[in-house]
Design a protein around this motif. Structure first.
Motif, short mmCIF file in Angstrom:
data_model
loop_
_atom_site.label_atom_id
_atom_site.label_comp_id
_atom_site.label_asym_id
_atom_site.label_seq_id
_atom_site.Cartn_x
_atom_site.Cartn_y
_atom_site.Cartn_z
N TYR A 213 -32.25 -28.78 -12.16
CA TYR A 213 -31.84 -27.38 -11.98
C TYR A 213 -33.07 -26.48 -12.13
N LYS A 331 -28.34 -22.40 -9.41
CA LYS A 331 -26.96 -22.91 -9.53
C LYS A 331 -26.15 -22.76 -8.24
N PHE A 334 -28.14 -26.29 -3.02
CA PHE A 334 -28.35 -27.72 -3.22
C PHE A 334 -29.45 -28.18 -2.27
N THR A 347 -19.72 -35.27 -7.41
CA THR A 347 -20.08 -34.10 -8.21
C THR A 347 -21.58 -34.08 -8.49
N LEU A 348 -22.06 -32.93 -8.90
CA LEU A 348 -23.47 -32.83 -9.29
C LEU A 348 -23.77 -33.75 -10.46
N ASP A 349 -22.81 -33.93 -11.32
CA ASP A 349 -23.01 -34.83 -12.45
C ASP A 349 -23.15 -36.28 -11.99
N ASP A 350 -22.42 -36.64 -10.93
CA ASP A 350 -22.58 -37.99 -10.36
C ASP A 350 -24.01 -38.20 -9.88
N PHE A 399 -17.88 -30.43 -0.21
CA PHE A 399 -18.86 -30.68 -1.28
C PHE A 399 -19.27 -29.37 -1.95
N HIS A 402 -16.32 -27.94 -4.02
CA HIS A 402 -16.06 -28.80 -5.18
C HIS A 402 -17.08 -28.57 -6.29
N ASN A 403 -18.30 -28.19 -5.90
CA ASN A 403 -19.38 -28.03 -6.89
C ASN A 403 -19.83 -26.58 -7.07
N GLN A 404 -19.06 -25.64 -6.49
CA GLN A 404 -19.32 -24.20 -6.64
C GLN A 404 -20.74 -23.84 -6.19
N LEU A 405 -21.11 -24.34 -5.02
CA LEU A 405 -22.41 -24.07 -4.43
C LEU A 405 -22.25 -23.21 -3.18
#
Length: 483
Positions: A213, A331, A334, A347-350, A399, A402-405
């Motif tokens: 980030y 934030k 991407f 997800t970004l965490d993935d 995508f 789902h990831n608020q991008l």
């Protein structure tokens, strides 16, 4: 009926001739269109398919080239160019055993064909090298290359007049200026300082997560550059027209720093030096060419061996495995080299949890990030490259939501104007190697945003002269795409 068939044949031949003319002019997409029209008129003509396969090879659509050449062979099992094209496509995909089979078939069909015999020997040599490397890697898989490098024992000869790192080993502005000047004269950096830079860069990259980030400072601009592919003099031009990195001028170079262009050694050392000089303002992400298999084929391996050492190449490969795979800017944006995924719900965490310290697998999240491309239709389809996939606007939208991008910035594909806005403005490609491989005639581009205005702005530029060293001068297998 005979007259109709004759007219159809003549029309198809006219499209083939037009396609050949476009090909000679290096207008490969136009050539593909013409060959496609010829094939639509006569789908059983192996020549039309082989010609389109050749044009696909030039546009890096290796998966499509593989399909066309296989169909040409199906139609005419004795058609040598069909085997040549398929062998080239498999070479591009690092499938050496499959290429070897086709070259061996050519030698059976044409025993006096010297080119096929030479290519067979080269394929066999590479296969042996790969097997050897795999064997020693298995025996010593946990050992770092760094363990074999003893900097204190490497002496700098009095005859060396090039840039030198200070006693503390830290990159300085003066060192960077000296390095660039030295490289302009096409002289290699002393291996002691080269090793120091790579080792320190490796440590720095290893400390990042796979997804990074980045926040943009107030009153600063954030620049995203795409592929540079060993075009050192064009890289310097980027900094000349857009400024060098600093607290108010941040950069992300979005993968594919090396291969194809024959100044990849110079490009990577300047980029690594800039990262060490400005770690908070300069970022690098991994591309599909920061890998062992691609470097073996497209020039970086040969170039490092010529300008450095075999051990240096191994250290580069270990360092490439430490490069982050993706970034999220403010934030909302991407950034990734290739694209999105073969499955929903990522997800970004993935992405953050991906174990990137490896060569990319042939499928899965890491492969998709490095290899995928957007397409205009909804859904997903197999990639023209033969690796990764094509993803549509619906995949992008899902995508992002789902990831608020807000949108995606990716690279990986040459674009005539240096950039392309697709998927209703939600998927942007930026490519920064103008006149790619000295033949495509495209512009390069830089994408810029600020903290308070994330709407992308573009600066385009043309190529600059470079010394008379041809692209892919260090490439394995030589002129495989001219077969």
């Amino acid at each position: 009926m005979a007259i109709d068939l004759r007219e159809t044949f003549l029309e198809a031949e006219e499209f083939k001739k037009l396609g050949n003319d476009f090909y000679k002019e290096k207008k490969y997409e136009d050539a593909i269109d013409c060959y496609t029209k010829a094939i639509e008129l006569d789908s059983n003509n192996a020549i039309y398919l082989a010609n389109r396969a050749m044009a696909y090879l030039k546009t890096e659509a290796y998966g499509y080239a593989l399909a066309d050449s296989s169909k040409a062979i199906e139609l005419d099992p004795h058609y040598l160019k069909g085997y040549y094209r398929r062998a080239s496509a498999n070479l591009a995909l690092n499938k050496y055993k499959e290429s070897l089979k086709d070259f061996q078939t050519i030698t059976k069909l044409a025993p006096k064909n010297k080119v096929a015999k030479e290519k067979s020997k080269e394929c066999e040599k590479i296969i042996r090298q790969i097997l050897f490397v795999e064997a020693i890697s298995f025996d010593d898989c946990k050992k770092s290359v760094v363990d074999d490098i003893h900097l204190d024992s490497i002496k700098v000869e009095d005859s060396y007049l090039g840039p030198s790192l200070p006693s503390d080993g830290k990159v300085t502005e003066d060192f960077l200026k000296s390095l660039i000047s030295w490289f302009k004269d096409q002289k290699p950096l002393h291996k002691k300082f080269a090793f120091q830079i790579i080792i320190e860069a490796r440590k720095l990259f290893a400390g990042y997560e796979s997804l990074v980030y980045v926040d943009i400072p107030e009153n600063a601009v954030f620049n995203i550059c795409g592929d540079t592919h060993g075009q050192f003099y064009d890289l310097l031009h980027i900094f000349e027209i857009n400024g060098y990195p600093g607290p108010n001028n941040l950069y992300l170079f979005n993968g594919d720093f090396v291969d194809r262009g024959s100044f990849s050694y110079e490009v990577i050392f300047v980029l690594f030096s800039l990262k060490l000089l400005h770690p908070e303002y300069f970022f690098l992400s991994r591309g599909n060419h920061e890998t062992v298999s691609m470097n073996r084929m497209y020039g970086f391996a040969g170039e490092v061996k010529a300008k450095g050492t075999e051990l240096m190449l191994k250290l580069f490969h270990e360092t490439f495995c430490c490069l982050p795979l993706a970034y999220v800017v403010e934030k909302k944006i991407f950034c990734v080299h290739g694209g999105l995924f073969s499955e929903d719900g990522v997800t970004l965490d993935d992405i953050r949890k991906i174990n990137r310290f490896q060569e990319p697998p042939e499928s899965g999240l890491m492969c998709d990030l490095l290899w995928s491309d957007p397409m205009p239709q909804n859904g997903r389809s197999p990639s023209k490259r033969g690796v990764g996939l094509h993803f549509g606007p619906d995949v992008t939208q899902q995508f992002l939501a789902h990831n608020q991008l807000e949108y995606i910035v990716r690279s990986h594909e040459v674009k005539d104007n240096g950039y392309e806005i697709a998927h209703d403005g939600k998927c942007i490609t930026v490519f920064s190697a103008p006149n790619y491989c000295d033949q495509m005639g495209n512009k390069g581009a830089i994408l810029t945003v600020t903290k308070n205005d994330l709407s992308p702005q573009f600066k385009t530029f043309t190529h600059v002269p470079h010394p008379d060293v041809k692209p892919m001068a260090y490439m394995n297998m030589g002129t495989m795409f001219e077969l």
